[in-house]
Design a protein around this motif. Structure first.
Motif, short mmCIF file in Angstrom:
data_model
loop_
_atom_site.label_atom_id
_atom_site.label_comp_id
_atom_site.label_asym_id
_atom_site.label_seq_id
_atom_site.Cartn_x
_atom_site.Cartn_y
_atom_site.Cartn_z
N ARG A 1 6.92 -62.48 15.20
CA ARG A 1 6.95 -61.32 14.30
C ARG A 1 7.27 -61.77 12.88
O ARG A 1 6.61 -61.35 11.92
N ILE A 2 8.27 -62.63 12.74
CA ILE A 2 8.65 -63.10 11.41
C ILE A 2 7.51 -63.88 10.77
O ILE A 2 7.17 -63.67 9.60
N SER A 3 6.86 -64.77 11.54
CA SER A 3 5.75 -65.55 11.00
C SER A 3 4.59 -64.66 10.58
O SER A 3 3.98 -64.87 9.52
N TYR B 1 10.15 -62.84 18.93
CA TYR B 1 10.73 -62.41 17.66
C TYR B 1 10.31 -63.33 16.52
O TYR B 1 10.09 -62.87 15.39
N GLU C 1 13.16 -64.44 3.01
CA GLU C 1 11.84 -63.96 3.40
C GLU C 1 11.01 -63.59 2.18
O GLU C 1 9.81 -63.93 2.09
N SER D 1 11.81 -68.24 12.79
CA SER D 1 10.36 -68.14 12.87
C SER D 1 9.87 -69.28 13.77
O SER D 1 10.66 -70.09 14.26
N GLU E 1 17.31 -66.47 11.50
CA GLU E 1 16.04 -65.73 11.54
C GLU E 1 14.95 -66.68 11.99
O GLU E 1 14.16 -67.16 11.18
N VAL F 1 5.60 -62.58 7.34
CA VAL F 1 5.55 -63.43 6.15
C VAL F 1 4.10 -63.79 5.81
O VAL F 1 3.70 -63.77 4.64
N LEU G 1 13.02 -70.06 6.34
CA LEU G 1 14.00 -69.10 6.83
C LEU G 1 15.18 -69.80 7.49
O LEU G 1 15.02 -70.87 8.07
#
Length: 311
Positions: free
Chosen positions: A100-102, A97, A172, A261, A259, A105, A255
């Motif tokens: 995905r955030i990294s 997960y 974000e 990252s 969340e 962004v 973040l």
């Protein structure tokens, strides 16, 4: 008239016969890098289906599962292959997960930097004069500061404007803008240099003769001919954007922990590194290094593959 299926087949045939594909398949290192990137994309954007656990489901978290080592260590649990963090979240799932955030962004910040840099570079190169001088002097001033300081400045200003509570809601978006404003200069300078060459060519003069307005000439005719180097810069800057996001999150200005990252995971794990829970920071660090290295190698390969002097 060629059918859509025939067009697709023809496209793939021409792609398979291209110099770029030949350069790609002759390098095992580049193929491995591409495979790593594909695996990260599948794992990140398919985490909802592939991850063993959902680290955002608070109802499923048990504090009694916190600090469990990897399953091959003494005290490990086969349910948590890479162990758990301080909140009992499965580390493998959190890395998926977090990737995905990294990646989100990183991609959004690169797109923002591209749009801003290409637009300013196109205006500076085509208009020239005082506008060109002003935009380039702003770019020169920004180049005198490290990108991370620009990102920290933007983040600090938004925190002062929005406040800590509202900043978390837009964390974000703030990161995307902060990182994008840190890297627009490379696009602007590259596009400006290419536009200065292209605007004096015959096809631009012909467009002026038939009465096309300047903005239309710049966008429709000049812009498509200066995008080649921009794509290479974007590929390399994706790795830089991911590293910058991880650095900001590691410093605690990215973040929030809710969340996670890859940078946030490394920061959380760093607090427990010397107490023996090494896996909380080591595995996210390995994932970040592998992703950035693979993207960098692909960027270097793309730069060489698109350079006609090296073919």
């Amino acid at each position: 008239m060629m059918l859509p299926t025939a067009r697709v087949i023809e496209f793939w045939r021409s792609a398979a016969d291209s110099d770029i594909y030949w350069s790609f398949k002759r390098s095992k290192l580049i193929m491995l890098s591409a495979l790593i990137v594909v695996v990260f994309f599948i794992g990140a954007f398919g985490a909802g289906f592939l991850a063993p656990h959902n680290p955002f489901d608070l109802a499923s978290l048990e504090l009694s599962d916190a600090f469990k080592p990897p399953f091959w260590e003494e005290g490990g649990d086969p349910k948590f292959i890479l162990g758990t963090d301080d909140q009992g979240r499965d580390l493998l799932s959190t890395i998926m997960y977090g990737s995905r955030i990294s990646l989100v962004v990183g991609f959004l910040s690169v797109i923002f930097a591209m749009v801003l840099g290409i637009g300013l570079g196109l205006v500076a190169g085509y208009m020239g004069g005082g506008i060109d001088a002003f935009i380039m002097r702003v770019a020169d001033v920004q180049l005198s500061f490290p990108a991370i300081l620009i990102a920290l400045l933007v983040d600090g200003v938004t925190r002062g404007i929005l406040g800590e509570a509202r900043h978390s809601d837009f964390a974000e978006a703030v990161l995307v803008v902060a990182i994008g404003l840190s890297y627009w200069v490379q696009y602007a300078r590259t596009v400006r240099g290419s536009v200065l060459v292209e605007k004096n060519k015959e096809y631009v003069q012909a467009a002026r003769v038939i009465g096309l307005p300047g903005p239309l000439i710049a966008i429709r005719h000049v812009l498509p001919n200066v995008l080649g180097p921009v794509l290479v810069i974007a590929t390399i800057n994706l790795a830089l954007a991911i590293i910058t996001e991880a650095t900001l999150s590691f410093l605690g200005v990215g973040l929030p922990p809710t969340e996670p990252s890859l940078g946030t995971l490394i920061r959380i794990g760093n607090d427990f590194l010397f107490s023996g829970e090494w896996w909380i920071t080591i595995f996210p660090g390995i994932a970040l290094a592998a992703l950035v290295l693979a993207v960098n190698l692909l960027g270097d390969w793309l730069r060489d593959a698109l350079n006609p002097k090296l073919r």
